[in-house]
Design a protein around this motif. Structure first.
Motif, mmCIF file in Angstrom:
data_model
loop_
_atom_site.group_PDB
_atom_site.id
_atom_site.type_symbol
_atom_site.label_atom_id
_atom_site.label_comp_id
_atom_site.label_asym_id
_atom_site.label_seq_id
_atom_site.Cartn_x
_atom_site.Cartn_y
_atom_site.Cartn_z
ATOM 1 N N ILE A 76 0.841 -1.203 0.000
ATOM 2 C CA ILE A 76 0.000 0.000 0.000
ATOM 3 C C ILE A 76 0.875 1.252 0.000
ATOM 4 O O ILE A 76 0.605 2.211 -0.737
ATOM 5 C CB ILE A 76 -0.951 0.006 1.208
ATOM 6 N N SER A 77 1.911 1.249 0.801
ATOM 7 C CA SER A 77 2.811 2.402 0.853
ATOM 8 C C SER A 77 3.444 2.654 -0.511
ATOM 9 O O SER A 77 3.537 3.804 -0.981
ATOM 10 C CB SER A 77 3.911 2.183 1.897
ATOM 11 N N GLU A 78 3.873 1.591 -1.175
ATOM 12 C CA GLU A 78 4.483 1.733 -2.493
ATOM 13 C C GLU A 78 3.464 2.213 -3.522
ATOM 14 O O GLU A 78 3.795 3.018 -4.406
ATOM 15 C CB GLU A 78 5.099 0.405 -2.926
ATOM 16 N N ALA A 79 2.230 1.725 -3.415
ATOM 17 C CA ALA A 79 1.187 2.133 -4.351
ATOM 18 C C ALA A 79 0.870 3.621 -4.196
ATOM 19 O O ALA A 79 0.689 4.344 -5.184
ATOM 20 C CB ALA A 79 -0.070 1.303 -4.130
ATOM 21 N N LYS A 80 0.811 4.076 -2.962
ATOM 22 C CA LYS A 80 0.561 5.507 -2.717
ATOM 23 C C LYS A 80 1.710 6.349 -3.266
ATOM 24 O O LYS A 80 1.487 7.436 -3.817
ATOM 25 C CB LYS A 80 0.365 5.755 -1.228
ATOM 26 N N ALA A 81 2.934 5.865 -3.135
ATOM 27 C CA ALA A 81 4.090 6.579 -3.654
ATOM 28 C C ALA A 81 4.040 6.674 -5.176
ATOM 29 O O ALA A 81 4.559 7.639 -5.760
ATOM 30 C CB ALA A 81 5.377 5.894 -3.205
ATOM 31 N N ARG A 82 3.402 5.684 -5.833
ATOM 32 C CA ARG A 82 3.264 5.721 -7.288
ATOM 33 C C ARG A 82 2.114 6.612 -7.731
ATOM 34 O O ARG A 82 1.933 6.820 -8.929
ATOM 35 C CB ARG A 82 3.056 4.301 -7.840
#
Length: 214
Positions: free
Chosen positions: A67-73
């Motif tokens: 989720i953290s990586e998806a938000k960063a994208r």
């Protein structure tokens, strides 16, 4: 290292305009089928390893990272394609942290049947071994080889001796998968039952999540 199937976007859309579903790898085929059925063109899919079915303690930390990586994208709308799935509330803590939602229920065997229907049979199914389309397709890879049953069938009693019935929750009508489930029941010495469930609450869950973005 956790392997994650990356989501892909259509060239015209940005992540902020789309819904990302981060799901169990066991649900990938079914989620894509529902996406096509409902015409959810703005839905992207990323999957955590299906083997987490055997290691539920890995789900929450992997989801937190995903989720953290998806938000960063750039994704703003994220839906978790898991029920609790044996995490004992750990997944819900991650969901609350990130302000997202997940599929309702204790596991996919429940929401495939529909939560209302599952509540009516849960007690009677307590001694039942569930299979789905995915588990039929992957029966050898998920059960026979990892448990050593292909080489040591005498272990079947140790692993499955407390079960009374094998229940195949069928998402599709596929004679080949039916045969796998029937043969598995015979191999494991269990009474066989087939329940045609379709995609159950997965349809409504994805439709609601996608509808909030469309």
């Amino acid at each position: 290292m956790t392997k994650v199937q990356k989501a892909t976007n259509t060239p015209a859309d940005k992540p902020a305009d789309r819904l990302l579903v981060i799901a169990c790898g066991m649900l990938a085929r079914e989620i894509l089928a529902v996406k096509e059925e409902l015409g959810l063109d703005h839905l992207d899919l990323t999957c955590l390893p299906a083997e987490f079915h055997f290691y539920p303690d890995r789900i929450a930390p992997a989801m937190d990272k995903a989720i953290s990586e998806a938000k960063a994208r750039g994704y703003r709308d994220i839906f978790v394609g898991y029920a609790d799935c044996g995490t004992g509330g750990m997944l819900d803590a991650v969901i609350e942290k990130h302000g997202v939602e997940r599929m309702a229920g204790p596991h996919c065997f429940a929401f495939y049947q529909g939560m209302e229907a599952y509540r009516k049979v849960a007690d009677d199914d307590m001694m039942s071994f569930y299979m789905t389309d995915f588990l039929c397709r992957q029966f050898d890879a998920f059960f026979m080889k990892p448990l050593g049953l292909d080489k040591h069938p005498e272990l079947i009693a140790d692993y499955f001796g407390n079960y009374e019935k094998l229940i195949y929750l069928a998402q599709t009508d596929d004679p080949e998968l039916d045969k796998v489930a029937e043969d598995a029941a015979k191999l494991l010495g269990l009474t066989y039952e087939r329940r045609p469930t379709g995609y159950g609450d997965l349809v409504g869950g994805l439709a609601r999540a996608a509808g909030s973005v469309a």
